[in-house]
Design a protein around this motif. Structure first.
Motif, short mmCIF file in Angstrom:
data_model
loop_
_atom_site.label_atom_id
_atom_site.label_comp_id
_atom_site.label_asym_id
_atom_site.label_seq_id
_atom_site.Cartn_x
_atom_site.Cartn_y
_atom_site.Cartn_z
N ASP A 24 55.12 9.37 32.56
CA ASP A 24 55.25 10.44 31.56
C ASP A 24 56.33 10.03 30.56
O ASP A 24 56.73 8.86 30.54
CB ASP A 24 55.56 11.79 32.22
CG ASP A 24 56.79 11.77 33.11
OD1 ASP A 24 57.72 10.99 32.83
OD2 ASP A 24 56.84 12.53 34.09
N ASP A 45 53.81 16.43 30.03
CA ASP A 45 52.58 15.94 29.41
C ASP A 45 51.70 17.06 28.87
O ASP A 45 51.07 16.92 27.83
CB ASP A 45 51.78 15.10 30.41
CG ASP A 45 50.74 14.24 29.74
OD1 ASP A 45 51.11 13.41 28.87
OD2 ASP A 45 49.54 14.39 30.05
N THR A 64 54.52 10.91 26.16
CA THR A 64 53.97 10.00 27.16
C THR A 64 53.34 8.80 26.49
O THR A 64 53.55 7.64 26.90
CB THR A 64 52.93 10.73 28.03
OG1 THR A 64 53.55 11.82 28.71
CG2 THR A 64 52.33 9.78 29.07
#
Length: 214
Positions: A24, A45, A64
């Motif tokens: 992430d 995310d 991300t």
């Protein structure tokens, strides 16, 4: 380029080097070692942020993707600082001298994580003035986002344990936190061995891994 992590015990702080896989906007793995970038907190995310024009934008997915573009598949050097409660190694990571935490901050894709470190506070103030990324309009911080999602999931889950332990088709055991991108669509079949967890440490100890990309 190293394909597996090497932890150098003869230096202080310890060095972890190897090929990175991004999970992430502030997390990656090097082989089996789970790493959390020191000093920053990137949007989750599945999180959206407020845009200057009054709409929302996918800040979490953008964070991300930015870290993936920079670090995935590349040789990364991480200076280990400490281990958090989820078994992740808090580290200052770099590629060819580029501090990954600083990169995310400069691009307006992370907050200085003041609760744990003040290292990037001055940089945050500079980037805030440019109105880049998450600073283009007042928006919810990642820790507020996680807290809100957590409480709502606790209220709706069996026994107040909101983390979903799902078993993939290939048998891999994956857990989803309430702020995970696919949390809402993940169904738990207890009869098939899937289960609920009360916290991430419990899920990790039981052999489940965190869902990638949030």
């Amino acid at each position: 380029m190293l394909c597996s992590p090497v932890i150098a015990q003869d230096v202080s702080p310890a060095l972890i080097t190897g090929t990175a896989k991004v999970t992430d906007g502030d997390g990656l793995t090097i082989g089996p070692v789970r790493i959390r970038l020191h000093g920053i907190d990137a949007p989750e995310d599945g999180q959206t942020c407020a845009a200057a024009n009054g709409s929302d934008w996918s800040c979490g997915a953008n964070a991300t993707r930015a870290l993936m573009d920079l670090a995935s598949g590349k040789a990364v050097t991480c200076e280990a600082r400490e281990q958090d409660g989820y078994g992740r190694i808090i580290s200052i990571c770099s590629i060819d001298g580029q501090d990954l935490s600083e990169y995310m901050m400069r691009n307006g894709l992370a907050w200085a994580y003041r609760e744990y470190s003040l290292d990037y506070v001055d940089l945050e103030e500079v980037v805030r003035g440019t109105q880049a990324g998450v600073w283009q309009a007042p928006t919810q911080t990642p820790w507020e986002f996680r807290g809100d999602r957590w409480q709502r999931a606790v209220d709706a889950s069996p026994g107040g344990c909101p983390i979903k332990g799902n078993i993939a088709r290939d048998g891999e055991r994956i857990y989803h936190t309430p702020w995970s991108k696919y949390y809402g669509r993940t169904q738990i079949n207890v009869a098939a061995g899937e289960r609920w967890f009360c916290d991430e440490a419990e899920a990790t100890a039981a052999g489940w891994r965190e869902a990638r990309g949030g």
